[in-house]
Design a protein around this motif. Structure first.
Motif, PDB file in Angstrom:
ATOM      1  N   THR A 133      11.089   4.459  -3.756  1.00 16.27           N
ATOM      2  CA  THR A 133      11.771   5.312  -4.728  1.00 16.27           C
ATOM      3  C   THR A 133      12.707   4.479  -5.597  1.00 16.27           C
ATOM      4  O   THR A 133      12.719   4.616  -6.828  1.00 16.27           O
ATOM      5  N   VAL A 134      13.490   3.606  -4.979  1.00 19.31           N
ATOM      6  CA  VAL A 134      14.381   2.717  -5.735  1.00 19.31           C
ATOM      7  C   VAL A 134      13.555   1.805  -6.647  1.00 19.31           C
ATOM      8  O   VAL A 134      13.910   1.568  -7.809  1.00 19.31           O
ATOM      9  N   SER A 135      12.443   1.321  -6.131  1.00 14.97           N
ATOM     10  CA  SER A 135      11.578   0.436  -6.902  1.00 14.97           C
ATOM     11  C   SER A 135      11.036   1.137  -8.148  1.00 14.97           C
ATOM     12  O   SER A 135      11.077   0.580  -9.253  1.00 14.97           O
ATOM     13  N   THR A 152      12.687  -4.913  -4.253  1.00 14.10           N
ATOM     14  CA  THR A 152      12.280  -3.666  -3.607  1.00 14.10           C
ATOM     15  C   THR A 152      10.767  -3.598  -3.411  1.00 14.10           C
ATOM     16  O   THR A 152      10.296  -3.070  -2.401  1.00 14.10           O
ATOM     17  N   ALA A 174      11.987   5.406   0.767  1.00 12.58           N
ATOM     18  CA  ALA A 174      13.256   5.230   0.065  1.00 12.58           C
ATOM     19  C   ALA A 174      13.240   3.955  -0.781  1.00 12.58           C
ATOM     20  O   ALA A 174      13.679   3.952  -1.942  1.00 12.58           O
ATOM     21  N   VAL A 175      12.716   2.881  -0.209  1.00 16.50           N
ATOM     22  CA  VAL A 175      12.653   1.621  -0.956  1.00 16.50           C
ATOM     23  C   VAL A 175      11.717   1.756  -2.148  1.00 16.50           C
ATOM     24  O   VAL A 175      12.032   1.299  -3.252  1.00 16.50           O
ATOM     25  N   SER A 187      13.501   2.555 -15.358  1.00 16.63           N
ATOM     26  CA  SER A 187      14.676   2.152 -16.148  1.00 16.63           C
ATOM     27  C   SER A 187      14.362   0.964 -17.043  1.00 16.63           C
ATOM     28  O   SER A 187      14.777   0.914 -18.201  1.00 16.63           O
ATOM     29  N   TRP A 233      12.264   3.789  -9.593  1.00 18.94           N
ATOM     30  CA  TRP A 233      13.396   4.082 -10.473  1.00 18.94           C
ATOM     31  C   TRP A 233      13.737   2.865 -11.320  1.00 18.94           C
ATOM     32  O   TRP A 233      13.957   2.989 -12.528  1.00 18.94           O
ATOM     33  N   SER A 234      13.768   1.683 -10.700  1.00 16.12           N
ATOM     34  CA  SER A 234      14.095   0.481 -11.462  1.00 16.12           C
ATOM     35  C   SER A 234      13.005   0.180 -12.496  1.00 16.12           C
ATOM     36  O   SER A 234      13.320  -0.196 -13.631  1.00 16.12           O
ATOM     37  N   VAL A 252      15.937  -6.273  -9.012  1.00 20.48           N
ATOM     38  CA  VAL A 252      15.879  -5.126  -8.093  1.00 20.48           C
ATOM     39  C   VAL A 252      14.422  -4.697  -7.896  1.00 20.48           C
ATOM     40  O   VAL A 252      13.992  -4.441  -6.768  1.00 20.48           O
TER      41      VAL A 252
END
Length: 113
Positions: A48-50, A20, A45-46, A56, A52-53, A16
């Motif tokens: 942000t996901v990046s 991303t 948005a992309v 994590s 977040w991953s 991910v």
């Protein structure tokens, strides 16, 4: 996760992260210098996901010193491919060879204790 365990969940999160990061970089030209609001919001948005991953992955115990060299090596290579295929950018063989060499050096440097 300790340093020696690599789970399927973490492998998925690394995938991910890579996808991303590459997608975000490929969206930058579409933002028109952040003047095209829909593409700018998509880019944010992309990313942000990046992020977040990445958070994590690091929270699970994978060292930044392992994941960041991988990202630093693969994202530029993929970005060149996207630029050539989708944005019709010119690329020389020398540029590809130099970037691949740099990726090799990044990998070597990350392996040094």
């Amino acid at each position: 996760m300790n340093g020696s365990t690599f789970s399927l969940a973490n492998a998925s999160m690394v995938a991910v992260l890579l996808v991303t990061q590459i997608l975000a970089v490929s969206l930058v030209p579409r933002t028109a210098g952040f003047t095209n609001l829909p593409w700018t919001l998509a880019l944010l948005a992309v990313y942000t996901v990046s992020m977040w991953s990445l958070a994590s992955i690091v929270h699970s115990g994978m060292p930044l010193g392992l994941i960041m060299p991988v990202i630093a090596a693969l994202v530029p290579l993929a970005s060149i491919g996207i630029g050539v295929i989708f944005y019709k950018e010119a690329v020389s063989m020398l540029k590809i060879v130099l970037l691949c060499s740099a990726c090799g050096l990044i990998g070597l440097a990350s392996a040094v204790k």
